[in-house]
Design an enzyme around this catalytic site. Structure first.
Site, short mmCIF file in Angstrom:
data_model
loop_
_atom_site.label_atom_id
_atom_site.label_comp_id
_atom_site.label_asym_id
_atom_site.label_seq_id
_atom_site.Cartn_x
_atom_site.Cartn_y
_atom_site.Cartn_z
N GLU A 54 -1.65 -32.61 19.74
CA GLU A 54 -2.99 -32.20 19.31
C GLU A 54 -3.87 -33.46 19.25
O GLU A 54 -3.41 -34.47 18.74
CB GLU A 54 -2.96 -31.54 17.93
CG GLU A 54 -4.33 -31.01 17.55
CD GLU A 54 -4.34 -30.21 16.24
OE1 GLU A 54 -3.30 -30.07 15.59
OE2 GLU A 54 -5.42 -29.74 15.88
N ALA A 109 0.43 -35.54 9.41
CA ALA A 109 1.54 -34.75 9.94
C ALA A 109 1.02 -33.80 11.00
O ALA A 109 -0.20 -33.67 11.18
CB ALA A 109 2.20 -33.96 8.82
N GLU A 120 1.31 -28.05 6.53
CA GLU A 120 1.87 -27.90 7.89
C GLU A 120 2.65 -26.60 7.99
O GLU A 120 2.59 -25.91 9.01
CB GLU A 120 2.77 -29.09 8.24
CG GLU A 120 2.11 -30.46 8.14
CD GLU A 120 0.75 -30.57 8.81
OE1 GLU A 120 0.52 -29.90 9.82
OE2 GLU A 120 -0.10 -31.33 8.29
#
Ligand code: HT7
Ligand code: ZN
Length: 872
Positions: free
Chosen positions: A121, A261, A297
């Site tokens: 990403e 993360a 996450e």
């Protein structure tokens, strides 16, 4: 570099239904074979060419349905691979070579402490293979990883491991992910790792294996993350009815990572700072941070992975919603008022500053040059505030129905913000058209409030006026829908009065809806003169102005039934006193402490507030950064002097109370990161900080004893910080040395050692930063080190903003170097320089000079975009 516009969005011409990848790992020449099963999108033109993204790839071979393609059949540029004519459905086979060792940008496949890991990403996958690297192309993945059994005994990818074995002295593992996903959620890890394992049984009775993979020496630091993960899994089931959907959930800790993360499907990759904890090495704040990030996450598995974003303009669709979810989780798990106080306090300092600067943008931007520059406080935190308003507006039951509808209707799809809000409209029956402006309008709305009590008619008239200042590229602003939660606190009774508006009773607390530029609300049957308690719980992300007197604020501090607003009243009261002290400093006259603040603090210390965590927050003065946000032109030195004067005055006046508070909260219980223990420690350490502000003999004794006792990192770090930030360098130097030697082997603790030194307010810090940049524990290639040393230094306001401009020069030098190595980190690091408009003329000139110097370099698109806006 050219901007990308939201209005130019077009659906993809080709879809990938299934992706097969084979990685033959090598530090400098990894081979990646891809077999992409591609279909033309029915909406696309028959003649549409196939255009794939690709960067820093060396193409080895290309084939289509088993036939090798010749060079004349395709065109490769720096960023694309284009094939003019392709069938409606086909399999494209490619092989590329990449160099993980030289990947210092940490996007795509790179190496960290000898292991291989990925970060895809937002657009990192295009550095791994040629692919339509956009979130609305979702495919199932089968991944084979081939590595050296000695160097990388562990080979991981998303999903379930379906096969493993050895061949020709190498070994391999095959992973299959049955859930279609965009390539930004792809992950691979290979290295010499060890795991902690656990299990979770979902509410429907499915068994999920949980694994946290770390370097061997960190195995004893995974317990808290594992416990947090299980709490998060249970919370998402009970709160949102969402359960996990694979048999295995893995987390891997890596030392070099650009952010906190990453939510890759079934294989979350974490910055080691965001997952590893041990009482001896991590502070309470770090424990809480890890809990929040692990939950964040994990929650992405639904809000982000099962339902993803159609395009990167919709980033807040997943990030705002997921931050809201993790904030609620942490509030439920810890002290809810403290969580809100900490979040809002950070938000009003940092997001308001972003909104007021040259990079201000809406929660849904309409253009960008470099998407990684848009992982911002506006997208994340303001996005979360917008979702919170939505939830409060329609109520939790309707919001939950809306969330169910959203997860069901868009499962496996790439959605938009309209899709999300549409589900909330359907579930609640509310029209949310005006509310949508929160997504498109940048800047912090300011609300001016005026109230008057009419004794004769028993009415209280509250007038609210809203305006949003112009932001770059957006001069015209429309009125927003601002929900204002409020109470009227009776000055005689000290109680919340019943609110009656237009003949309708709202009870003791209500929400009024400001929709126009100006509106007056008349509350009827108000039996006594009230003090309004406005925007309770920070019910909207606005800057509220109300001309409170100090007496009214002192009254709210002790009588407001809303814990958040009690804290806020204290902050406002301190701010008024700080304003006086800042003025006195500027005018060169004697500073005089406002006794009302002293008395308010005395009342607090006398036991007025029972929640110790809230009390610790209430005893904490606004930060220098927050105070600066209140000034149009920031006077760095006056702010520092005024705040120090106030801390010292409070410490002198309340010395005995602080000692008593310290002693009452000193405990030798074994460490646990429980809300009760964290609250007790924070109260004790706030008291110690006041005592050390005057370098009181007793304070020094307590501080040294706390450092020497070494009970846990929270206490040790606070004691070390207070010593290092004091004038007692005779005590600080040996403490720093002891600490540095003891923890030389622990990279995350050494980061704290760096930060403690460079946040010292005394004037010699710049030289210390330069010296520490040569320390063997520092590396400019490691983002945690850069944040701990350089990032922390830029927050040291008196030193960074030195009048000779050397602080700015140092930052610019680092940015120039990082621009080549890691553009994403470089672009983030420049932020303090972009805020030059807020400083006096000579500092402005010096800051602009450094920005101009950066601009002369051959710039990455990341740094270019930020510098360009800053100098526009
Ligand atoms: N969704 C993740 C974003 C992220 C990221 C973005 C750009 C560059 C590096 C990155 N590492 C992680 C993090 C999150 O919000 O959960
Ligand atoms: Zn996220």
């Amino acid at each position: 570099p050219q901007p990308v516009y939201l209005s130019d969005y077009q659906p993809p011409d080709y879809l990938v239904t299934h992706t097969e990848l084979t990685f033959d790992l090598d530090p400098t020449a990894t081979r990646v074979k891809a077999r992409l099963h591609i279909e033309r999108n029915p909406a696309a033109a028959l003649s549409a060419p196939l255009v794939l993204d690709g960067e820093n790839l060396t193409l080895v071979s290309l084939g289509l349905d088993g036939t090798a393609l010749e060079e004349r059949d395709y065109v490769v540029s720096d960023t694309t691979l284009r094939i003019e004519h392709v069938p409606e459905r086909f399999c494209l086979e490619s092989e590329v070579e990449i160099d993980p060792n030289s990947n210092t940008a940490l996007e795509g496949l790179y190496r960290s402490s000898g292991m291989y890991c990925t970060q895809c990403e937002a657009e990192g996958f295009r550095r791994i293979t040629y692919y339509p690297d956009r979130p609305d192309v979702m495919a199932t993945f089968k991944v084979t990883v081939i590595g050296d059994p000695a160097r990388e005994p562990v080979l991981l990818a998303n999903g379930n491991r379906v096969e493993q074995g050895e061949r020709d002295g190498r070994h391999f593992a095959v992973w299959e992910d049955p859930h279609p996903k965009p390539c930004y959620l792809f992950a691979l890890v290979a290295g010499d790792l060890c795991k902690t394992s656990d299990r979770f049984t979902t509410q429907s009775g499915r068994e999920v294996a949980l694994e946290i993979w770390v370097e061997e020496e960190n195995l004893d630091k995974t317990g808290h993350a594992m416990a947090s993960l299980k709490r998060a899994m249970a919370w998402d089931e009970t709160t949102y009815g969402r359960e996990y959907d694979l048999d295995l959930f893995m987390i891997v800790a890596v030392n070099d990572f650009n952010m906190g993360a990453m939510e890759n499907k079934g294989l979350n990759i974490f910055n080691s700072a965001a997952v590893l904890t041990h009482p001896d090495t991590a502070t309470d704040a770090a424990f809480q941070n890890v809990e929040g990030i692990v939950a964040h996450e994990y929650f992405h598995n639904w809000s982000g992975n099962r339902v993803t974003c159609r395009d990167w303009f919709q980033l807040s669709l997943k990030e705002g919603f997921t931050v809201f979810r993790d904030q609620c989780f942490s509030a439920d798990t810890n002290s809810a008022p403290v969580k809100r106080i900490q979040d809002v306090s950070f938000f009003r300092t940092a997001q308001f500053a972003e909104d007021a600067g040259p990079t201000a943008h809406p929660v849904r931007p309409d253009h960008y040059i470099e998407i990684t520059n848009f992982y911002t406080l506006t997208i994340y935190e303001k996005g979360a505030e917008v979702v919170r308003m939505l939830c409060n507006l329609i109520g939790w039951e309707a919001f939950r129905r809306g969330a169910d509808r959203y997860f069901e209707r868009f499962d496996g799809c790439a959605a938009t913000i309209e899709d999300f809000v549409g589900c909330m409209e359907d579930a609640s029956g509310e029209r949310l058209d005006q509310f949508m402006r929160w997504y498109s309008q940048a800047g912090t709305p300011e609300v001016d409030a005026f109230g008057e009590y009419d004794y004769v008619h028993g009415e209280y008239r509250l007038t609210l006026r809203q305006r949003t200042p112009a932001t770059p590229g957006q001069n015209e602003k429309l009125p927003l829908h601002v929900p204002v939660r409020l109470g009227l606190v009776g000055t005689k009774s000290g109680q919340d009065l019943t609110l009656t508006l237009d003949g309708e009773s709202l009870g003791k607390e209500g929400v009024i809806h400001l929709r126009q530029a100006e509106q007056t609300f008349v509350f009827e049957n108000v039996a006594e003169a009230p003090v309004p308690s406005l925007l309770r719980g920070f019910s909207a992300p606005v800057l509220l102005h109300y001309p409170y007197s100090r007496e009214e604020l002192a009254f709210l501090l002790t009588h407001d039934s809303d814990g958040f607003n009690r804290w806020d009243a204290g902050q406002r009261l301190s701010m008024l006193a700080l304003d006086d002290l800042i003025a006195a400093h500027r005018n060169g006259v004697e500073k005089v402490m406002d006794t009302r603040v002293v008395e308010a603090f005395r009342t607090l210390l006398d036991g007025e507030v029972s929640d110790k965590a809230v009390l610790a927050e209430m005893l904490t003065l606004p930060t220098e950064a927050y105070i600066a946000e209140q000034q149009r032109i920031v006077d760095v030195d006056a702010i520092h002097a005024a705040r120090e004067f106030m801390r010292q005055s409070l410490a002198v006046a309340l010395r005995d109370e602080f000692i008593a508070t310290y002693e009452a909260n000193a405990s030798d219980e074994p460490y646990a990161p429980t809300p009760e223990q964290i609250a007790t420690r924070s109260l004790k350490n706030v008291a110690l900080a006041y005592l050390m502000a005057i370098e009181d003999a007793k304070g020094l004794e307590l501080c040294q004893a706390q450092f020497a006792a070494g009970r846990n990192m929270t206490d040790v770090r606070q004691a070390l910080t207070l010593l290092v930030h004091s004038d007692r360098q005779d005590l600080a130097a040996p403490a720093l040395k002891t600490f540095g030697e003891k923890w030389a082997h622990d990279s995350l603790v050494m980061d704290q050692w760096f930060t403690v030194q460079v946040t010292r307010p005394q004037p010699d810090v710049l030289e210390r930063v330069e010296y520490l940049m040569d320390h063997p524990a520092f590396s400019i290639k490691n983002p945690n080190k850069v944040r701990a040393l350089i990032g922390a230094f830029t927050q040291n306001r008196v030193n960074f903003h030195r009048l000779d401009g050397q602080g700015y020069r140092l930052l610019a030098d680092v940015v120039i170097e990082l621009n080549r190595l890691n553009p994403e980190i470089a672009a983030r690091l420049i932020t303090p320089l972009t805020r030059w408009q807020r400083f006096d003329e000579s500092r402005q000139a010096l800051m602009r000079q450094e920005l101009a110097r950066i601009k002369k370099e051959p710039l990455s698109s990341n740094v270019y975009e930020v510098v360009e806006k800053a100098l526009a």
